[in-house]
Design a protein around this motif. Structure first.
Motif, PDB file in Angstrom:
ATOM      1  N   HIS A 286      -2.365  -6.947  19.984  1.00 34.78           N
ATOM      2  CA  HIS A 286      -1.333  -7.028  18.964  1.00 34.78           C
ATOM      3  C   HIS A 286       0.013  -6.877  19.642  1.00 34.78           C
ATOM      4  CE1 HIS A 286      -4.170  -6.806  15.689  1.00 34.78           C
ATOM      5  NE2 HIS A 286      -4.694  -5.704  16.183  1.00 34.78           N
ATOM      6  N   ASN A 287       0.977  -7.531  19.094  1.00 36.91           N
ATOM      7  CA  ASN A 287       2.336  -7.360  19.551  1.00 36.91           C
ATOM      8  C   ASN A 287       2.824  -6.003  19.046  1.00 36.91           C
ATOM      9  OD1 ASN A 287       4.959  -7.589  20.343  1.00 36.91           O
ATOM     10  ND2 ASN A 287       5.302  -9.579  19.369  1.00 36.91           N
ATOM     11  N   ALA A 288       3.550  -5.261  19.870  1.00 33.43           N
ATOM     12  CA  ALA A 288       4.003  -3.925  19.502  1.00 33.43           C
ATOM     13  C   ALA A 288       4.901  -3.950  18.273  1.00 33.43           C
ATOM     14  CB  ALA A 288       4.728  -3.279  20.674  1.00 33.43           C
ATOM     15  N   ASP A 289       5.585  -5.034  18.019  1.00 31.38           N
ATOM     16  CA  ASP A 289       6.451  -5.128  16.857  1.00 31.38           C
ATOM     17  C   ASP A 289       5.662  -5.329  15.562  1.00 31.38           C
ATOM     18  OD1 ASP A 289       8.594  -4.913  18.570  1.00 31.38           O
ATOM     19  OD2 ASP A 289       8.876  -7.088  18.740  1.00 31.38           O
ATOM     20  N   GLU A 290       4.415  -5.772  15.674  1.00 33.37           N
ATOM     21  CA  GLU A 290       3.598  -6.073  14.501  1.00 33.37           C
ATOM     22  C   GLU A 290       2.680  -4.928  14.103  1.00 33.37           C
ATOM     23  OE1 GLU A 290       1.436  -9.548  15.492  1.00 33.37           O
ATOM     24  OE2 GLU A 290       3.211 -10.772  15.761  1.00 33.37           O
ATOM     25  N   VAL A 291       2.887  -3.756  14.657  1.00 32.22           N
ATOM     26  CA  VAL A 291       1.982  -2.647  14.404  1.00 32.22           C
ATOM     27  C   VAL A 291       2.753  -1.462  13.844  1.00 32.22           C
ATOM     28  CG1 VAL A 291       0.377  -1.028  15.466  1.00 32.22           C
ATOM     29  CG2 VAL A 291       0.455  -3.367  16.263  1.00 32.22           C
ATOM     30  N   ALA A 292       2.165  -0.828  12.842  1.00 36.60           N
ATOM     31  CA  ALA A 292       2.704   0.412  12.297  1.00 36.60           C
ATOM     32  C   ALA A 292       1.528   1.363  12.088  1.00 36.60           C
ATOM     33  CB  ALA A 292       3.428   0.157  10.993  1.00 36.60           C
ATOM     34  N   PHE A 293       1.796   2.647  12.170  1.00 36.83           N
ATOM     35  CA  PHE A 293       0.745   3.639  12.013  1.00 36.83           C
ATOM     36  C   PHE A 293       1.103   4.612  10.905  1.00 36.83           C
ATOM     37  CE2 PHE A 293       0.426   2.219  16.389  1.00 36.83           C
ATOM     38  CZ  PHE A 293      -0.926   1.930  16.492  1.00 36.83           C
ATOM     39  N   VAL A 294       0.092   5.018  10.172  1.00 36.30           N
ATOM     40  CA  VAL A 294       0.241   6.039   9.144  1.00 36.30           C
ATOM     41  C   VAL A 294      -0.711   7.167   9.530  1.00 36.30           C
ATOM     42  CG1 VAL A 294      -0.089   6.609   6.714  1.00 36.30           C
ATOM     43  CG2 VAL A 294       0.847   4.381   7.367  1.00 36.30           C
ATOM     44  N   ALA A 295      -0.148   8.337   9.804  1.00 36.73           N
ATOM     45  CA  ALA A 295      -0.963   9.490  10.207  1.00 36.73           C
ATOM     46  C   ALA A 295      -1.595  10.117   8.971  1.00 36.73           C
ATOM     47  CB  ALA A 295      -0.109  10.508  10.946  1.00 36.73           C
TER      48      ALA A 295
ATOM     49  N   VAL B 274      -1.676  -0.154  10.278  1.00 33.95           N
ATOM     50  CA  VAL B 274      -1.393  -0.932   9.079  1.00 33.95           C
ATOM     51  C   VAL B 274      -0.431  -2.065   9.386  1.00 33.95           C
ATOM     52  CG1 VAL B 274      -1.761   1.045   7.556  1.00 33.95           C
ATOM     53  CG2 VAL B 274       0.526   0.553   8.378  1.00 33.95           C
ATOM     54  N   GLU B 275      -0.368  -2.997   8.484  1.00 32.42           N
ATOM     55  CA  GLU B 275       0.637  -4.055   8.569  1.00 32.42           C
ATOM     56  C   GLU B 275       2.005  -3.403   8.370  1.00 32.42           C
ATOM     57  OE1 GLU B 275       0.095  -7.232   9.270  1.00 32.42           O
ATOM     58  OE2 GLU B 275      -2.076  -7.015   9.305  1.00 32.42           O
ATOM     59  N   PRO B 276       3.019  -3.823   9.113  1.00 35.92           N
ATOM     60  CA  PRO B 276       4.335  -3.175   8.990  1.00 35.92           C
ATOM     61  C   PRO B 276       4.895  -3.179   7.564  1.00 35.92           C
ATOM     62  CG  PRO B 276       4.282  -4.584  10.916  1.00 35.92           C
ATOM     63  CD  PRO B 276       3.001  -4.832  10.172  1.00 35.92           C
ATOM     64  N   HIS B 277       4.646  -4.221   6.818  1.00 34.61           N
ATOM     65  CA  HIS B 277       5.163  -4.285   5.445  1.00 34.61           C
ATOM     66  C   HIS B 277       4.384  -3.386   4.490  1.00 34.61           C
ATOM     67  CE1 HIS B 277       1.788  -6.719   3.983  1.00 34.61           C
ATOM     68  NE2 HIS B 277       1.855  -7.354   5.152  1.00 34.61           N
ATOM     69  N   ALA B 278       3.207  -2.885   4.910  1.00 34.08           N
ATOM     70  CA  ALA B 278       2.356  -2.096   4.020  1.00 34.08           C
ATOM     71  C   ALA B 278       2.448  -0.594   4.271  1.00 34.08           C
ATOM     72  CB  ALA B 278       0.908  -2.547   4.184  1.00 34.08           C
ATOM     73  N   THR B 279       3.342  -0.164   5.136  1.00 27.84           N
ATOM     74  CA  THR B 279       3.427   1.251   5.489  1.00 27.84           C
ATOM     75  C   THR B 279       3.703   2.127   4.268  1.00 27.84           C
ATOM     76  OG1 THR B 279       4.224   0.630   7.667  1.00 27.84           O
ATOM     77  CG2 THR B 279       4.558   2.902   7.016  1.00 27.84           C
ATOM     78  N   ALA B 280       4.634   1.745   3.458  1.00 22.08           N
ATOM     79  CA  ALA B 280       5.001   2.556   2.289  1.00 22.08           C
ATOM     80  C   ALA B 280       3.865   2.630   1.270  1.00 22.08           C
ATOM     81  CB  ALA B 280       6.257   2.002   1.634  1.00 22.08           C
ATOM     82  N   SER B 281       3.224   1.513   0.997  1.00 16.38           N
ATOM     83  CA  SER B 281       2.147   1.521  -0.006  1.00 16.38           C
ATOM     84  C   SER B 281       0.930   2.291   0.485  1.00 16.38           C
ATOM     85  CB  SER B 281       1.772   0.093  -0.409  1.00 16.38           C
ATOM     86  OG  SER B 281       1.244  -0.610   0.689  1.00 16.38           O
ATOM     87  N   VAL B 282       0.604   2.185   1.766  1.00 12.61           N
ATOM     88  CA  VAL B 282      -0.529   2.930   2.311  1.00 12.61           C
ATOM     89  C   VAL B 282      -0.198   4.425   2.349  1.00 12.61           C
ATOM     90  CG1 VAL B 282      -1.953   3.297   4.362  1.00 12.61           C
ATOM     91  CG2 VAL B 282      -1.468   0.980   3.595  1.00 12.61           C
ATOM     92  N   SER B 283       1.029   4.777   2.696  1.00 15.84           N
ATOM     93  CA  SER B 283       1.438   6.184   2.696  1.00 15.84           C
ATOM     94  C   SER B 283       1.348   6.769   1.292  1.00 15.84           C
ATOM     95  CB  SER B 283       2.862   6.332   3.218  1.00 15.84           C
ATOM     96  OG  SER B 283       2.922   5.967   4.566  1.00 15.84           O
ATOM     97  N   HIS B 284       1.672   5.966   0.300  1.00 16.70           N
ATOM     98  CA  HIS B 284       1.585   6.411  -1.087  1.00 16.70           C
ATOM     99  C   HIS B 284       0.135   6.679  -1.499  1.00 16.70           C
ATOM    100  CE1 HIS B 284       2.808   6.818  -5.244  1.00 16.70           C
ATOM    101  NE2 HIS B 284       1.897   5.922  -5.591  1.00 16.70           N
TER     102      HIS B 284
END
Length: 159
Positions: A57-66, A91-101
């Protein structure tokens, strides 16, 4: 009549030796073939089965939720043992907020699943891959398709 008995006694040990030799040769050949099949990855066992190639994966395309660490009591019938579990969701970068919720629901699903797993499965090091896949699938059901890519287990300690 006595000559027939003496001839029969001489043939029997030779037949046994041939049978033993054939059995030994077959055991060595089949054992070597089994070793080769497992070592080369033809059979899904051994060290080669546990080393899956890492996805690129490209580093810009990755986000993590602890996820918050879980301490799961395995119950009195299991010797009052505990499992300490910590993980992060890729997670997908655009989905960080919804997954955190949805983290409370994700933690509930993980807690329920890990509480139901048998102690023998938790103790077996090779079962972590299967457990991780089961947990990831449950998380993906809770969060929705296309939100969570992977589950990264950062701590799995059985006390």
């Amino acid at each position: 009549m006595a000559e027939d008995i003496e001839e029969h006694e001489e043939d029997t040990p030779t037949g046994r030796k041939k049978g033993l030799l054939i059995g030994l040769v077959l055991a060595v050949v089949l054992g070597g073939g089994g070793f080769y099949a497992a070592f080369s990855g033809l059979l899904p066992i051994g060290a080669s089965a546990t080393h899956a190639p890492a996805p690129s994966h490209n580093a810009d395309e990755v986000a993590f939720v602890a996820l918050d660490p879980l301490v799961i009591s395995l119950g009195p019938d299991r010797g009052n043992r505990h499992l300490k579990f910590a993980a992060q969701l890729e997670v997908e970068p655009h989905a960080t907020a919804s997954v955190s919720h949805l983290k409370p629901r994700v933690l509930d699903v993980l807690n329920s699943y890990l509480r139901a797993v048998s102690i023998n499965e938790l103790e077996d090091p090779s079962s972590l891959i299967r457990l991780r896949a089961q947990m990831l699938r449950r998380i993906q059901i809770v969060t929705g398709e296309g939100q969570v890519r992977d589950l990264l287990v950062t701590e799995f300690v059985l006390n």
